[in-house]
Scaffold this active site. Structure first.
Site, PDB file in Angstrom:
ATOM      1  N   PRO A   1       2.202   2.036  12.512  1.00  0.00           N
ATOM      2  CG  PRO A   1       1.832   3.499  10.739  1.00  0.00           C
ATOM      3  CD  PRO A   1       1.416   2.165  11.287  1.00  0.00           C
TER       4      PRO A   1
ATOM      5  CD  GLU B   1       8.037   1.958  -0.514  1.00  0.00           C
ATOM      6  OE1 GLU B   1       7.882   3.012  -1.157  1.00  0.00           O
ATOM      7  OE2 GLU B   1       8.979   1.794   0.285  1.00  0.00           O
TER       8      GLU B   1
ATOM      9  CG  ASN C   1      -6.117   7.055  10.362  1.00  0.00           C
ATOM     10  OD1 ASN C   1      -4.991   7.507  10.144  1.00  0.00           O
ATOM     11  ND2 ASN C   1      -6.313   5.794  10.647  1.00  0.00           N
TER      12      ASN C   1
ATOM     13  CE1 TYR D   1      -3.913   2.227   0.659  1.00  0.00           C
ATOM     14  CE2 TYR D   1      -2.636   3.120   2.486  1.00  0.00           C
ATOM     15  CZ  TYR D   1      -3.740   3.184   1.650  1.00  0.00           C
ATOM     16  OH  TYR D   1      -4.650   4.207   1.786  1.00  0.00           O
TER      17      TYR D   1
ATOM     18  CG  PHE E   1     -12.677   0.416  18.464  1.00  0.00           C
ATOM     19  CD1 PHE E   1     -12.148  -0.852  18.271  1.00  0.00           C
ATOM     20  CD2 PHE E   1     -11.855   1.404  19.026  1.00  0.00           C
ATOM     21  CE1 PHE E   1     -10.820  -1.137  18.615  1.00  0.00           C
ATOM     22  CE2 PHE E   1     -10.530   1.129  19.380  1.00  0.00           C
ATOM     23  CZ  PHE E   1     -10.015  -0.144  19.166  1.00  0.00           C
TER      24      PHE E   1
ATOM     25  CE  LYS F   1      -3.497   4.833  -2.012  1.00  0.00           C
ATOM     26  NZ  LYS F   1      -4.584   5.499  -2.746  1.00  0.00           N
TER      27      LYS F   1
ATOM     28  NE  ARG G   1      -2.898   4.781  12.751  1.00  0.00           N
ATOM     29  CZ  ARG G   1      -1.857   4.182  13.325  1.00  0.00           C
ATOM     30  NH1 ARG G   1      -1.203   4.765  14.314  1.00  0.00           N
ATOM     31  NH2 ARG G   1      -1.453   3.001  12.882  1.00  0.00           N
TER      32      ARG G   1
END
Ligand code: NAD
Ligand code: UDP
Length: 312
Positions: free
Chosen positions: A273, A146, A173, A144, A190, A148, A210
């Site tokens: 991340p 690389e 996000n 995803y 969630f 992008k 995030r």
């Protein structure tokens, strides 16, 4: 009225974008292979003479005479983009190539939906557009990330070499109406878990952060970027600078749904991340944009959507 192509238009962000473009009386062609998108997301537009749905894969060439192209086609949630990694790379790289060739042929403006993932696990915080990122080129997210990054490169090369009018946005996000129930992203997981009384699954210890932007704000900025009159090509960050740990998000959703779900901890996926927060100075300056919808308000709208769409 403009003729506009939206690739990935049946997906979460794409369908919200199609709705806004139709409201503004444009003619919209939605091209999608329905891998992660849903017919349900666009069914309200079918029958509108200004809307056309074409079921097609962006890795194969197509030909529509249009004024603008929003290139959004690409699975966006980690489980979906890791399902067939080779296809994910092809979707980004061949998808943008076909879209750029079309833009070149018809002198159209093309906007590439890039991502905060180009910053990888960032060593600079908050992330500014001038930061080159920290991406593992052979990790599980690389198909995803690389893909992008290469799509950004192709867009810039077509701009410099062939003078194609491009725009690059880096979306952080985003959440909201038309998210898919089983998509696997944190907000949808969630909310669905909380509404169904299932355990809330935090990956890792929940300390990773995030920043969550409501889809209406994201779509507004995407359209401002496409239509800016200053030849500002980006890249520009689009996101809400409010930063939350995943544990804080879980607590917020439990509170807003009044759920009795318990939190359980699962292993953290590799290369996840550690922190992410956009610096949106550039979007403010160049596009006079900043998010208007508070996270709590956006979550309430999203919870209502999940209750209604999925009878939860
Ligand atoms: P999504 O998965 O809901 O939408 C993607 C759409 O692309 C789907 O309708 C899917 O069927 C379609 N698609 C995938 N591969 C295709 C192919 N080969 N040919 C044709 N169509 C194809 O995801 P989304 O959240 O709406 O994301 C839209 C775009 O925004 C993506 O490019 C994504 O990378 C980018 N983005 C999203 C976020 C976010 O938080 N939602 C963040 C950063 C970037
Ligand atoms: N996450 C989580 N539980 C879930 C889904 C995701 O704790 O059920 C975590 C995930 O590990 C990541 C964060 O939430 O740290 C955001 O995940 P998402 O898949 O939404 O997006 P991305 O990692 O691409 O930002």
């Amino acid at each position: 009225m403009k003729k506009i192509l939206v690739t990935g238009g049946a997906g979460f962000i794409g369908s919200n974008l199609c709705a806004r473009l139709l409201e503004q009386d444009n003619y919209v062609i939605c091209l999608d292979n329905l891998f992660t998108g849903r017919y349900e997301n666009i069914k309200d537009f079918v029958g509108n003479p200004k809307f056309r749905f074409v079921e097609n894969d962006v890795i194969y060439p197509y030909d529509f005479e249009v004024d603008q192209i929003y290139n959004l086609a690409c699975p966006a949630s980690p489980p979906n983009y890791q399902y067939d990694p080779v296809k994910t790379v092809e979707t980004s790289v061949l998808g943008i190539t076909n879209a750029l060739k079309l833009a070149q042929k018809y002198n159209a403006t093309i906007l590439q939906a890039s991502t905060s993932e180009v910053y990888g696990d960032p060593l600079v915080h908050p992330q500014v557009e001038s930061y080159w990122g920290n991406v593992n080129p052979i990790g599980v997210r690389s198909c995803y990330d690389e893909g992008k990054r290469c799509a950004e490169t192709l867009a810039i090369c077509y701009n410099k070499q062939y003078n194609v009018d491009i725009r690059i946005i880096r979306i952080f996000n985003t959440y909201g109406v038309n998210m898919e129930k089983n998509d696997g992203r944190v907000v949808s997981n969630f909310i669905v878990q909380a509404l169904s009384g299932e355990d809330i699954t935090i990956y890792g210890d929940g300390s990773q952060t995030r920043s969550f932007c409501y889809v209406d704000d994201t779509v507004e900025c995407i359209m401002r970027m496409m239509n800016n009159k200053d030849n500002f090509i980006g890249p520009v960050n689009i996101g809400n600078p409010g930063e939350y740990t995943i544990s804080e998000l879980a607590k917020m959703i439990i509170e807003l749904t009044g759920s009795s779900s318990k939190i359980v901890y699962k292993p953290l996926p590799s290369d996840d991340p550690t922190r992410r927060k956009p610096d949106i100075t550039l979007a403010k300056e160049k596009l006079n944009w900043q998010p208007e919808i508070k996270v709590q308000d956006g979550l309430v709208k999203t919870i209502e959507y999940f209750k209604t769409r999925y009878s939860l």
